[in-house]
Every structure is written in C-alpha cells, then in structure tokens.
Write an enzyme that holds these catalytic residues in place. Structure first.
Site, PDB file in Angstrom:
ATOM      1  N   ASP A 261       0.858  -1.172   0.000  1.00 17.83           N
ATOM      2  CA  ASP A 261       0.000   0.000   0.000  1.00 17.83           C
ATOM      3  C   ASP A 261       0.907   1.238   0.000  1.00 17.83           C
ATOM      4  OD1 ASP A 261      -3.229   0.541   1.587  1.00 17.83           O
ATOM      5  OD2 ASP A 261      -2.112   1.770   0.163  1.00 17.83           O
TER       6      ASP A 261
ATOM      7  N   GLU B 101     -10.674   6.900   4.106  1.00 15.41           N
ATOM      8  CA  GLU B 101      -9.672   6.281   4.977  1.00 15.41           C
ATOM      9  C   GLU B 101      -9.798   6.762   6.421  1.00 15.41           C
ATOM     10  OE1 GLU B 101      -6.418   6.164   1.359  1.00 15.41           O
ATOM     11  OE2 GLU B 101      -5.870   5.353   3.305  1.00 15.41           O
TER      12      GLU B 101
HETATM   13  C1  GLC Z   1      -4.297   4.358  -0.094  1.00 21.31           C
HETATM   14  C2  GLC Z   1      -5.207   3.203   0.229  1.00 21.31           C
HETATM   15  C3  GLC Z   1      -5.327   2.190  -0.866  1.00 21.31           C
HETATM   16  C4  GLC Z   1      -5.100   2.834  -2.219  1.00 21.31           C
HETATM   17  C5  GLC Z   1      -3.689   3.367  -2.261  1.00 21.31           C
HETATM   18  C6  GLC Z   1      -3.402   4.103  -3.586  1.00 21.31           C
HETATM   19  O1  GLC Z   1      -3.589   4.743   1.055  1.00 21.31           O
HETATM   20  O2  GLC Z   1      -4.972   2.502   1.445  1.00 21.31           O
HETATM   21  O3  GLC Z   1      -6.634   1.598  -0.765  1.00 21.31           O
HETATM   22  O4  GLC Z   1      -5.300   1.873  -3.240  1.00 21.31           O
HETATM   23  O5  GLC Z   1      -3.383   4.221  -1.175  1.00 21.31           O
HETATM   24  O6  GLC Z   1      -4.196   5.254  -3.668  1.00 21.31           O
END
Ligand code: GLC
Length: 658
Positions: free
Chosen positions: A298, A490
C-alpha cells in the site's frame, strides 16, 4: 484508432531499425507461451532493470518524466486526486500514452502498468459514471450487477489508457466506526466473497488479456476491517481461525476468479505489520492459497515497518512483497534495494520471483501487444448506457428500514412535495469519498443527477420546492429529507460517534413540526445511530453513497421499482452496541443484517414471514432469515427466526422501543 495504430507502427519500425528489441526475440513474440516469454525476458534483464519493475511511483512524483526510462520504472499510479492538468478522458489517455512511450524507449521496451483507485467507477476522472460505493452493492446481494458495474468501470478506465484498478476492496468491516466501511461490501464474509468474485470477473473478464478489460487488485490483505475499535491501519487482534473465517474468504474467491494482484494492508495482525509478515504474504497467500499474481504494497506501506528504511525494504521484500508503491522517493527505494541485493540481504531468487510474477501479469494482460490507449473507448466515458447500469445499482441498493404510514410510493398526483437536507441537491455528498479528489467534497464535484433533480424529472406534474433547512415545507402534501454524512476517505472517516449532527437532522424536525409527512433518505457510508430521526420520520430509506445517478432513488420512491435492498451490515440502536455483527452471541440490533422491507401496501405482508436475507453455503446449506412477527408500531421488528435448510435453529429477539 488512427492514433493507436500509428504509435504501434512506430514501435514496430523502431524494432526494425534495431535500436530497440527485435521482434525475433522470443519474449516479443506473442505466439511464444507466456512462461517462456517471461524466462527469455528475465534472462536479458540487468539487476537495475529487475528492480525497476518492482518500483511503483505516483505520476506527480516524477521529476523529470524521463526517470521512467532512467530507473526502468515498471509501474506508475495516480493516488486519490492525482490527475493530469486536463482532467478529462482525453487528458488521461494522452498522459498515459506519453508515459508509455517513454517506458517503451528503454533497451528491453517493457511496458508500464498504471494503477488507479477506480473503486466506484473511474472516480478520478471528471464526467465518469460514479457507481454506488461497495456497501450499496452489498445491499443489492446481486453478483451479476456487481460484475456489470466492474465491467463498465473497466471500459471507462481502459478508455483512458489505464490498465489496473486497486479494486475490489474485499475487507470485512466488523466495526462501523472505521472510515473505510463503505469501501467494502459487507460485515459478512460470504456476501463479500460472492460480490468480490463477481467484481474481479467484471474488471478482468474470464481471464487476463480480454481486450478493454483491466487488472484487478483484491485489497487490503488481510484483516483491514477487523482492527480494534475500527481504527484505520490499526491492530486486528484475533486468533488465526477467526482471521481465516472472517477475513480470508474474499481472497479465496478472488484467486478462484483469477485476480492478478493483491494489495498488502497497512494494519497489523496481533501486533505484526502485514507488510512485513512472511507467514501471511508468502506462507498463506502464495504457498497455501496458490496465488500466482503479484503482491503490491500500500501507499508507503513499508515505511511503517520497524527499523530504518533499508531494513523496511529488506524485511518487506523477503516477506513476499513483489512491487512497492513507494510512491514518491523512488530514487531512495531503488538505491536501498540494489544495496540489499548486492549485500546478499535479499537473495536474487526472491528478486527473480517478484519480477517473474510482475512480467507474467504484463504478458497475460497483452500489454506488450497493446501498450497504448484504445481510443475507440475514450468517448464511452460517462455514456448514457453506462449510467443506466449505475442507476439500476442505485435502485437495488436502497433499503427500506421503516415505514409508518402509506407515504410510499410517492404519487405523481401530489400537488407539492418539499425537498430538503444536506444531501438533496449535492452530488458531492451523494458520491462520498474517492470522487475526483481523495477525500471527495461537499459540493458539485462532477456531472450527475442530484436527488431533487431526479425527483423533478420523474414527476414533472408535481411542484417540488427545495430548501436546505426544511423551511417552506408548510402546506406541502409531503416532504422528502435527504440527509447524511459529508465525504471522507480512509482514517479521516474514523468516528467514535455515529450520531448525525443535530444540524443535519434539523430539517426533518422542521418539516414534521410544519405538519408535513416526511420521508427520510439517508446518505451514509455505514449504519448510523438514527434515534433522533425515527420519531419524526414517516419512512426511512438507507441509500448509502449512491454516486451520480440520483435517478435510481426517484425510480423507487415513486414506485416504478420495488424496494429490494437488504442490509449488508447489522444496524445498531446505540453506540454501546458497536461492534455488532451477525453471529454474535448477544445480538440485538435495531435492524438485523439482511433486513429490508419491501414497502408493499399488502397488509398481509406484515403478517407473513418476509425473507430478510439468505446465503447459500458451499455445501448447499441455505441460511434464511425470516421475519416471523408483524412489524411493531414503530416499524421495528420484534423478533425473527434463523433457518438452516428451512429448519429453525434460532429465534432471535431485538431491542424493543426504549
Ligand atoms: C491508499 C489506500 C489504498 C489505495 C492506495 C493508492 O492509502 O490505502 O486503498 O489503493 O493508497 O491510492
């Protein structure tokens, strides 16, 4: 078509003149089996080129863009809101093709994989269709619709050149205080597994390489929805049996559907960060489940590991990460990984395994043969046909929670309906987070039909008046209050209190005090505590985060389609009830998992058992939830039966009116 064929012709010509790879090399011959293409290409790669394939950078961090070639970058992404200056389908396609041309100018001409969070439509791009967030699709219980929504998203994403979405989210949120509850389908593993499989099939097609489909990414592996207190990126403190029972089914079915990538999760499991867990990434996902795709981190996920950045790189790659979403300081990542391999802290076999997985997916996707945007798709973004499918998703996502008097369906013969609330004329609140920007916004973020616009279009013979605060309702035949959460994404959506602010609820009270029957439509990313609404509402509809097609709400409110939605989450009566999940030893929700009224006028309907939810187990057992008692005065169920293979195994009571 012309642009794409010209670019492809240029690529082939450059091969002929010799400064790029020649078509006679096995890895460039599409007739060569993928496994042989991978081995041939791998055997030609330097360590720097291999490390480049494992490096993913956000487009906004490229300084300069030629670093794509300088560092042999294998992947780019657009994090939430990271869009080209011209945020249109053409603007994205031009950007993608420009980056791809740079990647193909390298010695081995390995094409880029470009990832975005297309989690409810191609939600970064203005004008794209925005579907209901997954919690709404969970309420539909309709895998074919979930598949279709993903297929259309794939077409709109492919029309902008992009070839990878970080979706579906197959989290199983067990505590609705979590700000990412709406990104997942349900608190229930079976519903999650069913719809997650369908979404992977929609994004990718029956197998990788179907033209105009894209690579899917099951996320966030594993246990993101099970953290203590619903804390985003927190610690999931459960035993292994519970982790497997609740949080693994979505990955099992995603792998069965052929998902090509999995994203590691920020959370910890019993204190150990998943990004550094060999047991989970390699032992369980790759070895036991046989996942053959690649694992991507991530966003800067490895930075959260204990120790310095060098040890983060060593631990995460050795644990089984194949690609790192760095996502900004790619120079440091490349330097540290190179140093770790040269110091034998990471065996070359691990590097080769990671690169093999990434190249295999790129070959399977057909990227080497079709590296550029299919411009025939570009104009399809936001098409009327696509919007009709999203409208059907909205219709089937609506859950009728309570209905006191015959206020639904709305009649086309009414003279005046007053509409109010912070969600009535606000496309931003309809769409929620991950819409144009990362967090979304409480304003006109993109093109679409707000609820009040949709109501007016559905019933041109009715006068619709509107006010944000509910003033002016007196004298209307009926009122509709569309109220709810404002956008978040988030951890910024983590809440310790799920009551709606008094100011947001006020229009409901105002209109009721004006003597007007009021239908409440709730826009939210999760169940909320609604005791402040119930005494004033004559009906309550959970609409989740429906996206741009508000017409789907008008369709059902006016009775063109029935209410069919069923709760994907247990609905708590009070904060003290949370966490609250179907299967708890003590289970007393306001409305149970699987609950949903039909809105039928038929009085007998309230006496006969109404099927509230159903799941068919792998072994064929059917789990049915039947409402076996007439609705109480307030519209709350009094108790219901749980039947397995139609044998009543449990009668469960719920909280009565306080
Ligand atoms: C974010 C998220 C993830 C996402 C990634 C790219 O922090 O946790 O779900 O796909 O970064 O944007």
């Amino acid at each position: 078509m012309f642009k794409r064929s010209w670019l492809n012709a240029l690529m082939i010509m450059s091969m002929v003149v010799g400064h790029a790879p020649c078509i006679s090399q096995p890895y460039l011959n599409p007739k060569t089996p993928v496994s042989l293409r991978v081995e041939d290409l791998l055997s030609r790669m330097t360590l720097e080129e291999k490390i480049g394939q494992m490096t993913q950078t956000d487009r906004g961090a490229l300084t300069p863009e030629s670093d794509i070639a300088t560092f042999y970058l294998g992947s780019l992404l657009s994090g939430g809101g990271s869009a080209p200056a011209e945020n249109s389908a053409k603007g994205w396609a031009d950007m993608y093709d420009r980056f791809q041309t740079i990647a193909l100018s390298t010695r081995l001409a390995i094409p880029l994989l470009y990832g975005v969070d297309a989690v409810h439509g191609h939600n970064n791009v203005k004008g794209a269709v925005i579907f209901p967030h997954n919690i709404g699709l969970g309420a539909t219980r309709n895998p074919e619709l979930a598949r279709k929504a993903a297929e259309i998203t794939a077409l709109e994403v492919a029309g902008t050149g992009i070839d990878w979405t970080f979706a579906p989210c197959v989290a199983v949120p067990r505590d609705e205080r979590w700000g990412r509850t709406y990104e997942a389908f349900s608190e229930d593993p079976e519903v999650t597994a069913l719809l997650g499989r369908a979404a992977v099939n929609g994004f990718q097609g029956d197998s990788l390489g179907v033209p105009d489909r894209i690579l899917a990414c099951a996320k966030h592996y594993i246990g993101d929805g099970g953290t203590l207190g619903g804390k985003d990126q927190g610690d999931t403190q459960v035993d292994e049996a519970t982790l497997r029972r609740i949080h693994l089914p979505g990955y099992i079915t995603a792998i069965q559907a052929g998902v090509g990538s999995v994203m590691a999760s920020f959370n910890s499991w019993n204190g150990e960060k998943v990004h550094g867990s060999h047991k989970l990434l390699t032992g369980l996902l790759k070895n036991e489940l046989g996942f053959k795709g690649f694992i991507v981190s991530d966003w800067a996920g490895i930075d959260q590991l204990p120790g310095d950045y060098h040890s983060d790189v060593v631990q995460s790659i050795n644990a089984g990460l194949d690609m790192v979403m760095v996502p900004t300081d790619y120079r440091t990542f490349v330097r540290e990984l190179l140093a770790a391999v040269n110091a034998n802290e990471i065996p070359m076999a691990r590097i080769d395994d990671a690169v093999r997985r990434i190249l295999t997916v790129k070959f399977q996707l057909g990227l080497f043969e079709r590296p550029y945007t299919n411009r025939e798709l570009t104009a399809e973004l936001g098409s009327a046909g696509h919007r009709e499918v999203a409208r059907a998703c909205v219709r089937e996502s609506l859950v009728l929670l309570a209905k006191k008097e015959a206020v639904l369906p709305l009649s086309h013969n009414l003279k005046r309906i007053h509409v109010a609330g912070n969600g009535a004329d606000n496309i931003g609140n309809q769409c929620g987070g991950w819409t144009i920007s990362w967090q979304g916004a409480d304003t006109v973020v993109t093109a679409g039909a707000t609820v009040v616009q949709a109501l007016r279009a559905e019933a041109p013979g009715v006068t619709f008046t509107y006010s944000l605060d509910g003033s002016g309702a007196a004298g209307a035949d009926l009122a509709v209050a569309v109220i709810g959460e404002t956008p978040y994404a988030e951890g910024q959506g983590d809440r310790q209190d799920l009551h709606l602010d008094a100011g947001i609820v006020e229009p409901v009270r105002t209109m009721k005090k004006a003597g007007v029957k009021t239908v409440v439509v709730l826009l939210s990313g999760r169940p909320l505590i609604i005791d402040s609404i119930l005494p004033y509402a004559d009906a309550v509809v959970a609409a989740w985060l429906p996206g741009t097609e508000g017409s789907g709400i008008a369709d059902v409110l006016f009775g063109r389609f029935p209410f069919t939605g069923k709760l994907p989450h247990s609905w708590p009566a009070a904060m003290a009830d949370i966490p609250l999940n179907w299967g708890d030893a003590v289970y007393r929700p306001l409305y149970p998992f699987g609950y949903g009224l039909t809105g039928l006028q038929d009085p007998a309907a309230s006496a006969a058992p109404i099927l509230l939810g159903a799941a068919v187990e792998e072994d064929g057992r059917s789990l049915l939830l039947n409402l076996n008692k007439a609705m109480a005065r307030t519209g709350r169920v009094s108790d219901w039966q749980v039947q397995v293979n139609r044998q009543t195994v449990k009668t469960v009571g719920v909280r009565r009116d306080r």
